[in-house]
Design an enzyme around this catalytic site. Structure first.
Site, PDB file in Angstrom:
ATOM      1  N   HIS A   1     -11.463  10.081   8.491  1.00 31.33           N
ATOM      2  CA  HIS A   1     -11.117   8.585   8.231  1.00 31.33           C
ATOM      3  C   HIS A   1     -10.563   8.088   9.480  1.00 31.33           C
ATOM      4  O   HIS A   1     -10.897   6.931  10.113  1.00 31.33           O
ATOM      5  CB  HIS A   1     -10.365   8.302   6.914  1.00 31.33           C
ATOM      6  CG  HIS A   1     -10.021   7.045   6.687  1.00 31.33           C
ATOM      7  ND1 HIS A   1     -11.211   6.157   6.524  1.00 31.33           N
ATOM      8  CD2 HIS A   1      -8.891   6.386   6.272  1.00 31.33           C
ATOM      9  CE1 HIS A   1     -10.601   5.058   5.924  1.00 31.33           C
ATOM     10  NE2 HIS A   1      -9.303   5.095   6.083  1.00 31.33           N
TER      11      HIS A   1
ATOM     12  N   ARG B   1      -2.324  10.938  -1.257  1.00 32.09           N
ATOM     13  CA  ARG B   1      -3.549  11.140  -0.613  1.00 32.09           C
ATOM     14  C   ARG B   1      -3.813  12.612   0.101  1.00 32.09           C
ATOM     15  O   ARG B   1      -4.922  13.077  -0.251  1.00 32.09           O
ATOM     16  CB  ARG B   1      -3.643   9.947   0.614  1.00 32.09           C
ATOM     17  CG  ARG B   1      -5.133   9.988   0.921  1.00 32.09           C
ATOM     18  CD  ARG B   1      -5.130   9.114   2.461  1.00 32.09           C
ATOM     19  NE  ARG B   1      -5.315   7.623   2.006  1.00 32.09           N
ATOM     20  CZ  ARG B   1      -5.650   6.738   2.905  1.00 32.09           C
ATOM     21  NH1 ARG B   1      -5.860   6.967   4.068  1.00 32.09           N
ATOM     22  NH2 ARG B   1      -5.813   5.476   2.486  1.00 32.09           N
TER      23      ARG B   1
ATOM     24  N   GLU C   1       1.084  -1.107   0.042  1.00 35.85           N
ATOM     25  CA  GLU C   1      -0.052  -0.122  -0.053  1.00 35.85           C
ATOM     26  C   GLU C   1       0.848   1.094  -0.124  1.00 35.85           C
ATOM     27  O   GLU C   1       1.899   0.944   0.309  1.00 35.85           O
ATOM     28  CB  GLU C   1      -0.898   0.015   1.090  1.00 35.85           C
ATOM     29  CG  GLU C   1      -2.066  -1.026   0.945  1.00 35.85           C
ATOM     30  CD  GLU C   1      -2.897  -0.841   2.406  1.00 35.85           C
ATOM     31  OE1 GLU C   1      -2.393  -0.450   3.499  1.00 35.85           O
ATOM     32  OE2 GLU C   1      -4.257  -1.116   2.048  1.00 35.85           O
TER      33      GLU C   1
ATOM     34  N   ARG D   1      -0.841   8.556   9.825  1.00 34.55           N
ATOM     35  CA  ARG D   1      -0.586   7.196   9.982  1.00 34.55           C
ATOM     36  C   ARG D   1      -0.117   6.682   8.654  1.00 34.55           C
ATOM     37  O   ARG D   1      -0.832   6.737   7.574  1.00 34.55           O
ATOM     38  CB  ARG D   1      -2.244   6.744  10.351  1.00 34.55           C
ATOM     39  CG  ARG D   1      -2.299   5.284  10.398  1.00 34.55           C
ATOM     40  CD  ARG D   1      -3.723   4.944  10.664  1.00 34.55           C
ATOM     41  NE  ARG D   1      -4.435   5.186   9.471  1.00 34.55           N
ATOM     42  CZ  ARG D   1      -5.254   4.281   8.809  1.00 34.55           C
ATOM     43  NH1 ARG D   1      -5.363   3.017   9.038  1.00 34.55           N
ATOM     44  NH2 ARG D   1      -6.002   4.626   7.689  1.00 34.55           N
TER      45      ARG D   1
ATOM     46  N   HIS E   1      -9.903  10.846   3.972  1.00 29.97           N
ATOM     47  CA  HIS E   1      -9.826  10.099   3.037  1.00 29.97           C
ATOM     48  C   HIS E   1     -10.049  10.744   1.521  1.00 29.97           C
ATOM     49  O   HIS E   1     -11.084  11.402   2.044  1.00 29.97           O
ATOM     50  CB  HIS E   1     -10.484   8.745   3.064  1.00 29.97           C
ATOM     51  CG  HIS E   1     -10.361   7.506   1.851  1.00 29.97           C
ATOM     52  ND1 HIS E   1     -10.903   7.915   0.750  1.00 29.97           N
ATOM     53  CD2 HIS E   1      -9.646   6.449   1.809  1.00 29.97           C
ATOM     54  CE1 HIS E   1     -10.438   6.595  -0.151  1.00 29.97           C
ATOM     55  NE2 HIS E   1      -9.654   6.132   0.637  1.00 29.97           N
TER      56      HIS E   1
END
Ligand SMILES: Cc1cc2nc3c(=O)[nH]c(=O)nc-3n(C[C@H](O)[C@H](O)[C@H](O)COP(=O)(O)OP(=O)(O)OC[C@H]3O[C@@H](n4cnc5c(N)ncnc54)[C@H](O)[C@@H]3O)c2cc1C
Length: 540
Positions: free
Chosen positions: A347, A286, A116, A382, A240
């Protein structure tokens, strides 16, 4: 009044893991605010990170975690999480969790590890795109099979009971004695226990748009703060980039893989915009994508943007995204023929109750694990799939420590020597004005979204604090005048969590990781430290 050796508030991955580990040493009550499946854990899609292959090692996993955390990870905590992770995965396997496997070239079966964003190696164990649900199901089965564990659904902890709160053992350090608990019939009763584990998960519901389920109202963080434990780093809320925008589609995430396969972000007038923000356009990191969408929505006053993959061949879309296609069709959108409306969504809460390497808080016998805890693992951002791992590692460490203490200590010292007062409803009456709760709930979530979202400014933060303090005074009045319901309980907790996020954001006068303030757009090494708020300090 109920009495147990261990009270576990919350039954996601953190609470259930802990319950299972301590159950051979005493009676355990596990509280679930709604149904036993209702948790962030059940929704986790991607998987759980841990080192397992010969080309990977703990140092690499640690380094990836620290890069994501932008200087704020606690190195010793990162090291212990990544080195103990593989053992915790083996334990999940031993209770029957089934992660996806593949056959390698030599015909040997191995785990189908994913890679990921932010991970330098393939190390994500997963069960299709429903890893959390598989873990929740197996853990639930294991706790149900244990004779010492009792499960209480539709049962909410209201507040912790401590020696300080009931005015006993004044010369001793504050210690936890249990919690006041709202039962399904509306009554509130004390659950007394020598050890309390708070594992209530995150707080995404403070924002208008969130990927989190309804239970994520930060109850545990609020309860611990009210009881006197410091909290830290609440300014670091992960967003997100793409959640479906539709009144009935709350919490439906649109995977980042869709942009990976070529989906394009557009304004509602069809104009593309990502080229203005990053050379990688839709494939930018992101945070940058989330910030770009937020900026476009704010400057044009639009409620959402569009995500369009319909230029790809229908077969290809259906092959890659069958579940998203199905879900979107239910809301009247066909991703094979046109764009879908999306917004970024809150998120993951990187901050929480300050705990040590054994999940211990500043209150004796009170532990916090999972998303409600601030362990020092995540720092300012994170790393994907580290949160399930963190919950496992800290629940395990908390259980081990407590078990060893209980084995060595004189148990009689810890039994309760005094009466716990029953919950006092005072003159509270049943409210016929539910609208007050709904109105305040909505206001908090909108104020947080508009003023304390992905892009912040000093002015917006100050405005948010004023609004939230006003709402809090209304809630306080309401709280004491009317009988406590789960909605009212959640509203009070949401308001406090919102205040903590705002105060932490105001305190951090720089931009780092997930916290971005236009008035301080750069990192400032003077702020290379956690933002800790002590409840005592707030009372001043
Ligand atoms: C859509 C989505 C996808 C995700 N994907 C991943 C992923 O792929 N990998 C990863 O590592 N992380 C992922 N995460 C994050 C991860 O799922 C959570 O951080 C983790 O599951 C939190 O576990 P927990 O045990 O702390 O809390 P939860 O699983 O949220 O459990 C909280 C429990 O507390 C109970 N509770 C809450 N308040 C009270 C109260 N007042 N009284 C009694 N009980 C209460 C709830 O009922 C629930 O049982 C994802 C999160 C979401 C929302």
């Amino acid at each position: 009044m109920e009495r147990y050796d261990f009270l576990v508030i919350g039954g996601g991955i953190a609470g259930l893991t802990y319950a299972l580990k301590v159950a051979n040493y005493g009676t355990v009550a596990v509280l679930f605010k709604k149904s036993v499946e209702d948790s962030n854990t059940s929704w986790a899609q991607g998987g759980i990170a841990a080192v397992s292959t010969s080309d990977d090692n703990s140092a690499l996993h640690a380094s990836d975690t620290e890069i994501a955390g932008v200087g704020l990870c606690n190195k010793s905590i990162v090291d212990l999480v990544v080195t103990e992770g593989p053992d915790r995965i083996r334990e999940l396997l031993s209770i029957g969790v089934k992660f996806d496997t593949v056959q390698n070239k030599t015909g040997e079966t191995t785990f189908d590890l994913h890679k990921e964003g932010g991970h330098s190696k393939r190390r994500i164990y997963h069960a299709a795109d429903a890893t959390g649900s598989e873990i929740q199901k197996r853990l639930l089965q294991a706790v149900r099979d244990h004779k010492n564990i009792e499960l209480f659904s539709d049962t909410s902890a209201v507040d912790l009971i401590t020696t300080q709160k009931i005015g006993v053992e004044k010369s001793q350090p504050n210690r936890v004695l249990g919690a006041y608990v709202l039962l399904p019939d509306g009554g509130i009763t004390p659950f007394i226990a020598r050890t309390v584990m708070v594992a209530t998960g995150g707080a995404g519901k403070i924002y208008l748009y969130t990927s989190n389920p309804d239970i994520a109202t930060g109850d545990g963080i609020a309860m611990c703060f009210r009881a006197g434990t410091p909290i830290a780093n609440m300014e670091f809320f992960q967003f997100h980039p793409t959640c479906l925008f539709h009144p009935q589609a709350k919490s439906f995430l649109i995977t980042e893989a869709m942009r990976g396969e070529g989906a394009i972000l557009k304004r509602t007038n069809g104009e593309e915009f990502m080229h203005k923000y990053h050379e990688l356009k839709e494939l930018a990191p992101r945070d940058i994508v989330a910030r770009a969408i937020d900026h476009e929505m704010k400057i044009h006053g639009e409620e959402h943007v569009l995500l369009d993959i319909s230029h790809l061949a229908k077969d290809k879309i259906l092959e890659h995204f069958p579940m998203i296609h199905q879900r979107c069709l239910k809301f009247g959108f066909d991703i094979t023929t046109g764009p879908i409306p999306v917004v970024p969504a809150a998120h993951y809460c990187c901050g929480g109750v300050v705990v040590d390497q054994h999940a211990r808080t500043s209150i004796k016998n009170l532990y916090v694990a999972g998303e409600a805890a601030h362990t020092g693992l995540h720092g300012a951002n994170r790393l994907a799939s580290n949160s399930l791992l963190e919950a496992l590692v800290f629940s395990h460490r908390a259980a081990e420590l407590r078990i060893s203490e209980l084995k060595t200590k004189d148990k009689a010292n810890e039994t309760l020597k005094f009466n716990i007062p029953q919950w006092d409803p005072g003159q509270a009456a049943t409210s016929d004005e539910q609208v007050v709760v709904t109105q305040n709930w909505d206001e908090i979530r909108r104020a947080m979204w508009n003023y304390v979202g992905i892009v912040r400014t000093n002015k917006r933060l100050a405005r948010a604090l004023r609004r939230i303090k006003n709402i809090q005074s209304e809630i306080n009045e309401y709280y004491w005048n009317f009988i406590v319901t789960s909605d009212l309980l959640e509203l009070r907790n949401l308001a406090l969590i919102a205040e903590l996020v705002v105060r932490c954001s105001i305190a951090r006068k720089e931009s780092r990781g997930l916290h971005y303030n236009l008035d301080f757009p750069f990192k400032d090494e003077r702020y290379l430290k956690d933002t800790v708020i002590d409840p005592e300090w707030l009372k001043l």
